[in-house]
Design a protein around this motif. Structure first.
Motif, PDB file in Angstrom:
ATOM      1  N   GLN A   6       0.846  -1.202   0.000  1.00 57.55           N
ATOM      2  CA  GLN A   6       0.000   0.000   0.000  1.00 57.55           C
ATOM      3  C   GLN A   6       0.881   1.253   0.000  1.00 57.55           C
ATOM      4  O   GLN A   6       0.732   2.160   0.821  1.00 57.55           O
ATOM      5  CB  GLN A   6      -0.942   0.003   1.201  1.00 57.55           C
ATOM      6  CG  GLN A   6      -2.025  -1.051   1.087  1.00 57.55           C
ATOM      7  CD  GLN A   6      -3.043  -0.734   0.012  1.00 57.55           C
ATOM      8  OE1 GLN A   6      -3.703   0.291   0.055  1.00 57.55           O
ATOM      9  NE2 GLN A   6      -3.175  -1.594  -0.989  1.00 57.55           N
ATOM     10  N   THR A  11       2.482  10.297   0.488  1.00 59.36           N
ATOM     11  CA  THR A  11       1.760  11.550   0.720  1.00 59.36           C
ATOM     12  C   THR A  11       2.419  12.690  -0.061  1.00 59.36           C
ATOM     13  O   THR A  11       3.164  13.483   0.492  1.00 59.36           O
ATOM     14  CB  THR A  11       1.728  11.862   2.230  1.00 59.36           C
ATOM     15  OG1 THR A  11       1.483  10.645   2.927  1.00 59.36           O
ATOM     16  CG2 THR A  11       0.627  12.838   2.569  1.00 59.36           C
ATOM     17  N   CYS A  52       5.686   3.897   9.116  1.00 59.46           N
ATOM     18  CA  CYS A  52       5.640   3.301   7.771  1.00 59.46           C
ATOM     19  C   CYS A  52       6.279   4.296   6.811  1.00 59.46           C
ATOM     20  O   CYS A  52       5.589   4.977   6.058  1.00 59.46           O
ATOM     21  CB  CYS A  52       4.228   2.932   7.361  1.00 59.46           C
ATOM     22  SG  CYS A  52       2.907   3.764   8.216  1.00 59.46           S
ATOM     23  N   GLU A 110      10.002   0.484   8.338  1.00 58.80           N
ATOM     24  CA  GLU A 110       9.501   0.276   6.972  1.00 58.80           C
ATOM     25  C   GLU A 110       9.684  -1.202   6.633  1.00 58.80           C
ATOM     26  O   GLU A 110      10.722  -1.790   6.920  1.00 58.80           O
ATOM     27  CB  GLU A 110      10.253   1.196   6.006  1.00 58.80           C
ATOM     28  CG  GLU A 110      10.013   0.935   4.524  1.00 58.80           C
ATOM     29  CD  GLU A 110       8.558   1.025   4.078  1.00 58.80           C
ATOM     30  OE1 GLU A 110       7.909   2.050   4.302  1.00 58.80           O
ATOM     31  OE2 GLU A 110       8.058   0.033   3.491  1.00 58.80           O
ATOM     32  N   ASP A 139       8.368  -5.054  10.512  1.00 59.23           N
ATOM     33  CA  ASP A 139       6.913  -4.953  10.411  1.00 59.23           C
ATOM     34  C   ASP A 139       6.393  -4.259  11.677  1.00 59.23           C
ATOM     35  O   ASP A 139       6.458  -4.836  12.771  1.00 59.23           O
ATOM     36  CB  ASP A 139       6.316  -6.361  10.276  1.00 59.23           C
ATOM     37  CG  ASP A 139       4.834  -6.311   9.979  1.00 59.23           C
ATOM     38  OD1 ASP A 139       4.157  -5.425  10.543  1.00 59.23           O
ATOM     39  OD2 ASP A 139       4.358  -7.132   9.188  1.00 59.23           O
TER      40      ASP A 139
END
Ligand SMILES: C[S@@+](CC[C@H](N)C(=O)[O-])C[C@H]1O[C@@H](n2cnc3c(N)ncnc32)[C@H](O)[C@@H]1O
Length: 502
Positions: A9, A13, A38, A61, A86
């Motif tokens: 995903q 931004t 993330c 990340e 994770d």
């Protein structure tokens, strides 16, 4: 194979007004310990460093390639730590969460609905048993609230679905009792460049961690919406924006702790306090799906919207006596075995008979056994009721289901007292009903569970009779001419608005 972008995903931004607004909400201090859970390509980190080049920032990340890019980008910054891990499963983060959190500020655009393999889903479900594990952003938000120190601040850009959806009840409970919401900005997802989300709206939530739940519930926060363009995020005092204040305790007391956001406090009161709901006075059920419409469904004309790919209905094969057939749920023998079905589409009051479903004995047997077919709620098939399309284009609409089949894109509403049918038909087409449902669920969806929650006020007898008479007139007019007198409809809406006070 799923793409890298979908797997992670990785929608970055790339909007300066969004990034600037979120960073400003953190009220950065020189000695803050900051977390970006993330990292992506580090857009938030860059902006923070441009304000304070010595800011102490930890980045996590998952994607090796992104970690490489981040490592290169911030190779000169000894105060920036990058870990390939994770965020949802990492033991170090889990440990720090359990001991009251370690960060002063957290900023994120977490993955929404990120693809997770089955094994990971099982682990996540165990780690976050109360949360909706399929929707990753809720898990990130929860994890990051836990990672904040007392009075630490977090700013997240996420879909607005956590405000109302049933699945996110536990997350709302957590936010309302463990944090003080500072500000909630709501805007269309089109403000987010480059990606078209399946989601209708996005939100930026800023909140402060507080361990005393009483302090949390006492807190009042501001909701801002009515944005015309993304630049307004950097000018929150803009008079054209709409602002509402809410006390967390009031939100907590709402059904399922839903964030009901409406201009009019009467709407909120009706939703949270009305004794009767549509679900109490009627059955609201989802309709039928053949499992293979291309094979079983026929259309009266290929000119019809979406009608191109279907076989043309043959008048000879349409059955008109089915209403008197007590065995109808087992199918029909003989050539005339096609029956009218009401489908989605926002037509008010009465839809023309345009679609016909194969209802032969063999076809019905198929519907009852095929994996994809949905032979659901059959006791409502061929009954007299109201159909509300699951998706509204602008306002909610309703039309009669006159003893027909209705498909799964429609919620069938069957009043327990049939004398209410025409009143409800007018009600579901009214602006009053639209205000109520859009407050219960701001997206354009009207699934049965939300329709059931709409407050119902029993009208005075004179109003019930008048609305019933006028609505019947409209239905008759539509049947004969295809249109209706909008002045009469306005009178109906006024009568309903009078009953509800909105
Ligand atoms: C929506 S992007 C946002 C990136 C960046 N923060 C921005 O706003 O531009 C989400 C990022 O999270 C990463 N990611 C996805 N799942 C993750 C996980 N479980 N733990 C850590 N990072 C993850 C993706 O690789 C992707 O770079």
């Amino acid at each position: 194979m799923i793409s890298e972008a979908r797997k992670y995903q990785a929608f970055y931004t790339k909007s300066t007004p969004i990034v600037d607004y979120m960073v400003s909400k953190l009220s950065l201090q020189a000695r803050d310990k900051i977390f970006e859970p993330c990292g992506g390509d580090g857009v938030f980190v860059e902006t923070i460093l441009s304000e304070n080049e010595y800011a102490h920032i930890d980045i996590c990340e998952l994607n090796t390639r992104s970690v490489e890019i981040l490592s290169e980008k911030f190779s000169d910054c000894l105060n920036v730590t990058i870990r390939e891990c994770d965020t949802l499963l990492d033991t170090e983060l889990k440990f720090n969460s359990c001991f009251g959190g370690i960060y002063d500020k957290i900023i994120a655009n977490p993955p929404y609905g990120a693809w997770q393999d089955y094994d990971k889903r099982v682990v996540l479900k165990k780690m976050y048993p109360e949360l909706y594990a399929k929707e990753s952003y809720g898990l990130f938000l929860y994890r990051c609230i836990e990672l904040l120190k007392e009075d630490g601040i977090l700013s997240f850009i996420i879909p607005d679905t956590f405000l109302n959806l049933h699945m996110h009840k536990a997350l709302r409970n957590h936010i309302l009792n463990k944090t003080q919401i500072v500000e909630l900005a709501l805007f269309p997802s089109s403000f987010f460049p480059g990606v078209k989300f399946g989601y209708a709206n996005l939100s930026i939530i800023t909140l402060r961690k507080k361990s005393d739940y009483k302090e949390c519930l006492k807190n009042t926060f501001v909701v801002i919406n009515g944005f015309d363009n993304v630049e307004q995020l950097n000018n929150i005092d803009d008079e054209n924006l709409k602002k509402y204040s809410f006390k967390q305790e009031d939100v907590f007391k709402n059904p399922e702790h839903a964030f009901l956001i409406a201009e009019n406090s009467k709407i909120l009161k009706l939703i949270s306090q009305s004794k009767l709901k549509v679900g109490d006075i009627s059955d609201c059920v989802t309709g039928f799906y053949s499992g293979d419409d291309k094979r079983f469904l026929q259309v009266i004309s290929n000119e019809l919207k979406n009608g191109k790919n279907y076989a043309l209905a043959n008048i000879e094969s349409i059955n008109t006596d089915y209403k008197y057939n007590s065995e109808i749920l087992s199918g029909i023998d003989g050539q005339q075995h096609f029956l009218p079905i009401v489908k989605g589409g926002n037509t008010k009051y009465l839809k023309p008979e345009s679609w016909f479903m194969n209802w032969s004995k063999e076809a019905v047997q198929y519907y009852k056994t095929d994996k994809k077919a949905r032979f659901q709620n059959p006791r409502y098939y061929f009954k007299f009721g109201i159909g509300v399309p699951m998706i509204s284009s602008s306002s909610i609409t309703a039309s009669l289901i006159e003893n027909k089949l209705f498909d799964q894109s429609i919620v069938g509403i069957f009043p327990k007292d049939e004398g209410l049918t025409y009143y409800l038909l007018a009600f579901f087409n009214s602006p009053t009903c639209n205000k109520l449902i859009r407050t219960i669920n701001p997206s354009a969806n009207n699934p049965a569970n939300y329709i059931k929650k709409i407050p119902f006020i029993i009208p005075e007898n004179s109003v019930l009779e008048l609305v019933t008479k006028k609505t019947k007139n409209i239905v008759d007019e539509v049947r004969t001419t295809g249109s209706y007198n909008e002045q009469i409809e306005l009178e109906l809406f006024q009568l309903i608005a009078g009953t509800y006070g909105i």
